[in-house]
Write a protein that holds these residues in place. Sequence first.
Motif, mmCIF file in Angstrom:
data_model
loop_
_atom_site.group_PDB
_atom_site.id
_atom_site.type_symbol
_atom_site.label_atom_id
_atom_site.label_comp_id
_atom_site.label_asym_id
_atom_site.label_seq_id
_atom_site.Cartn_x
_atom_site.Cartn_y
_atom_site.Cartn_z
ATOM 1 N N GLU A 1 65.871 0.193 6.272
ATOM 2 C CA GLU A 1 65.221 -0.513 5.173
ATOM 3 C C GLU A 1 66.094 -0.438 3.930
ATOM 4 O OE1 GLU A 1 61.341 1.093 4.484
ATOM 5 O OE2 GLU A 1 60.828 1.078 6.605
ATOM 6 N N LEU A 2 66.040 -1.473 3.112
ATOM 7 C CA LEU A 2 66.749 -1.468 1.846
ATOM 8 C C LEU A 2 66.084 -0.471 0.915
ATOM 9 C CD1 LEU A 2 68.913 -2.646 -0.035
ATOM 10 C CD2 LEU A 2 67.263 -4.413 -0.682
ATOM 11 N N ARG A 3 66.850 0.448 0.370
ATOM 12 C CA ARG A 3 66.331 1.447 -0.569
ATOM 13 C C ARG A 3 66.680 1.010 -1.987
ATOM 14 N NH1 ARG A 3 63.328 4.769 2.889
ATOM 15 N NH2 ARG A 3 64.576 4.990 4.740
ATOM 16 N N GLU A 4 65.649 0.880 -2.817
ATOM 17 C CA GLU A 4 65.859 0.439 -4.190
ATOM 18 C C GLU A 4 65.336 1.446 -5.209
ATOM 19 O OE1 GLU A 4 64.934 -3.734 -5.022
ATOM 20 O OE2 GLU A 4 64.563 -3.980 -2.881
ATOM 21 N N GLY A 5 64.627 2.463 -4.754
ATOM 22 C CA GLY A 5 64.048 3.436 -5.669
ATOM 23 C C GLY A 5 64.867 4.706 -5.742
ATOM 24 N N GLY A 6 64.356 5.683 -6.467
ATOM 25 C CA GLY A 6 65.045 6.954 -6.625
ATOM 26 C C GLY A 6 66.415 6.748 -7.238
ATOM 27 N N VAL A 7 67.386 7.469 -6.721
ATOM 28 C CA VAL A 7 68.745 7.367 -7.237
ATOM 29 C C VAL A 7 69.317 5.968 -7.004
ATOM 30 C CG1 VAL A 7 69.915 8.236 -5.165
ATOM 31 C CG2 VAL A 7 70.926 8.628 -7.414
ATOM 32 N N TYR A 8 68.785 5.251 -5.988
ATOM 33 C CA TYR A 8 69.242 3.881 -5.727
ATOM 34 C C TYR A 8 68.710 2.891 -6.765
ATOM 35 C CZ TYR A 8 71.404 5.569 -1.557
ATOM 36 O OH TYR A 8 72.224 6.255 -0.696
ATOM 37 N N GLY A 9 67.820 3.316 -7.613
ATOM 38 C CA GLY A 9 67.399 2.511 -8.750
ATOM 39 C C GLY A 9 68.336 2.667 -9.935
ATOM 40 N N LEU A 10 69.298 3.599 -9.816
ATOM 41 C CA LEU A 10 70.260 3.869 -10.889
ATOM 42 C C LEU A 10 71.686 3.480 -10.516
ATOM 43 C CD1 LEU A 10 68.939 7.413 -11.871
ATOM 44 C CD2 LEU A 10 68.441 5.234 -13.010
ATOM 45 N N ALA A 11 72.011 3.545 -9.240
ATOM 46 C CA ALA A 11 73.341 3.168 -8.743
ATOM 47 C C ALA A 11 73.188 2.714 -7.295
ATOM 48 C CB ALA A 11 74.313 4.339 -8.839
ATOM 49 N N ARG A 12 73.948 1.690 -6.908
ATOM 50 C CA ARG A 12 73.787 1.118 -5.571
ATOM 51 C C ARG A 12 74.433 1.958 -4.470
ATOM 52 N NH1 ARG A 12 75.616 -3.394 -8.549
ATOM 53 N NH2 ARG A 12 77.432 -3.627 -7.190
ATOM 54 N N HIS A 13 75.447 2.732 -4.805
ATOM 55 C CA HIS A 13 76.173 3.523 -3.800
ATOM 56 C C HIS A 13 76.400 4.946 -4.317
ATOM 57 C CE1 HIS A 13 76.945 -0.120 -1.468
ATOM 58 N NE2 HIS A 13 77.138 -0.703 -2.649
ATOM 59 N N PRO A 14 75.316 5.696 -4.539
ATOM 60 C CA PRO A 14 75.470 7.029 -5.125
ATOM 61 C C PRO A 14 76.194 8.027 -4.218
ATOM 62 C CG PRO A 14 73.212 6.694 -4.404
ATOM 63 C CD PRO A 14 73.908 5.370 -4.283
ATOM 64 N N ILE A 15 76.165 7.831 -2.924
ATOM 65 C CA ILE A 15 76.896 8.755 -2.042
ATOM 66 C C ILE A 15 78.402 8.582 -2.258
ATOM 67 C CG2 ILE A 15 77.342 9.446 0.351
ATOM 68 C CD1 ILE A 15 74.453 8.535 0.984
ATOM 69 N N TYR A 16 78.849 7.350 -2.376
ATOM 70 C CA TYR A 16 80.269 7.111 -2.674
ATOM 71 C C TYR A 16 80.613 7.694 -4.047
ATOM 72 C CZ TYR A 16 80.107 3.499 1.041
ATOM 73 O OH TYR A 16 79.952 2.816 2.223
ATOM 74 N N GLY A 17 79.743 7.462 -5.033
ATOM 75 C CA GLY A 17 79.981 8.015 -6.363
ATOM 76 C C GLY A 17 80.047 9.530 -6.333
ATOM 77 N N GLY A 18 79.151 10.133 -5.564
ATOM 78 C CA GLY A 18 79.178 11.583 -5.425
ATOM 79 C C GLY A 18 80.476 12.059 -4.792
ATOM 80 N N GLY A 19 80.943 11.349 -3.779
ATOM 81 C CA GLY A 19 82.222 11.697 -3.153
ATOM 82 C C GLY A 19 83.380 11.594 -4.128
ATOM 83 N N MET A 20 83.338 10.578 -4.982
ATOM 84 C CA MET A 20 84.381 10.435 -6.001
ATOM 85 C C MET A 20 84.373 11.625 -6.958
ATOM 86 S SD MET A 20 83.990 6.479 -7.122
ATOM 87 C CE MET A 20 84.001 5.156 -5.947
ATOM 88 N N LEU A 21 83.186 12.016 -7.393
ATOM 89 C CA LEU A 21 83.084 13.136 -8.334
ATOM 90 C C LEU A 21 83.479 14.463 -7.695
ATOM 91 C CD1 LEU A 21 79.811 12.217 -10.256
ATOM 92 C CD2 LEU A 21 82.150 12.238 -11.163
ATOM 93 N N VAL A 22 83.107 14.664 -6.447
ATOM 94 C CA VAL A 22 83.496 15.904 -5.766
ATOM 95 C C VAL A 22 85.012 15.995 -5.646
ATOM 96 C CG1 VAL A 22 83.434 17.143 -3.559
ATOM 97 C CG2 VAL A 22 81.318 16.251 -4.545
#
Length: 161
Positions: free
Chosen positions: A83-104
């Motif tokens: 399912e398409l997730r639009e809430g939670g952290v996905y309401g703030l950024a579309r690809h937060p796992i990639y962003g998290g990987g970049m920050l790590v």
Amino acid sequence: MDGQARPHGFSGRGGRWVVAQVALMLAVLTVGVLAPDWPASLRSACGIAGAIAAAVGLALAGAGVRHLGSSLTPFPAPAEGAELREGGVYGLARHPIYGGGMLVTLGWSLWSSPWAFAPTALLVILFEGKRRREEDWLLDRYPGYEAYKGRVPRRFIPYVV
């Protein structure tokens, strides 16, 4: 993908992106371990900044993983039945796992060695390409994805980029 064949198989679901991502993450780690450290005058400040960036990245990626739940896949092609997730952290950024990987990886580079920035930069470029490919599939799969992109303009990191 409505009316179109769903991608299948390792390559068809974007497996080459996954292999390249893992290789670059290992390169960041290896270079950070083997390359020269930061100069002594910068080591403490870079170490602190790196620890903060990595902690924020882990929290961001962790929130993305938790919110995706059973829809989580390493491939850019959406999982079957996801399912398409639009809430939670996905309401703030579309690809937060990639962003998290970049920050790590940024954090690791700051903590370990300036030389680790080179593979980190390549990983950021890869994540941008993987994001573009994934969004092509998401646009095909979910009729509301275009509107979601308009509501959530940040691609990777909430309030930043």
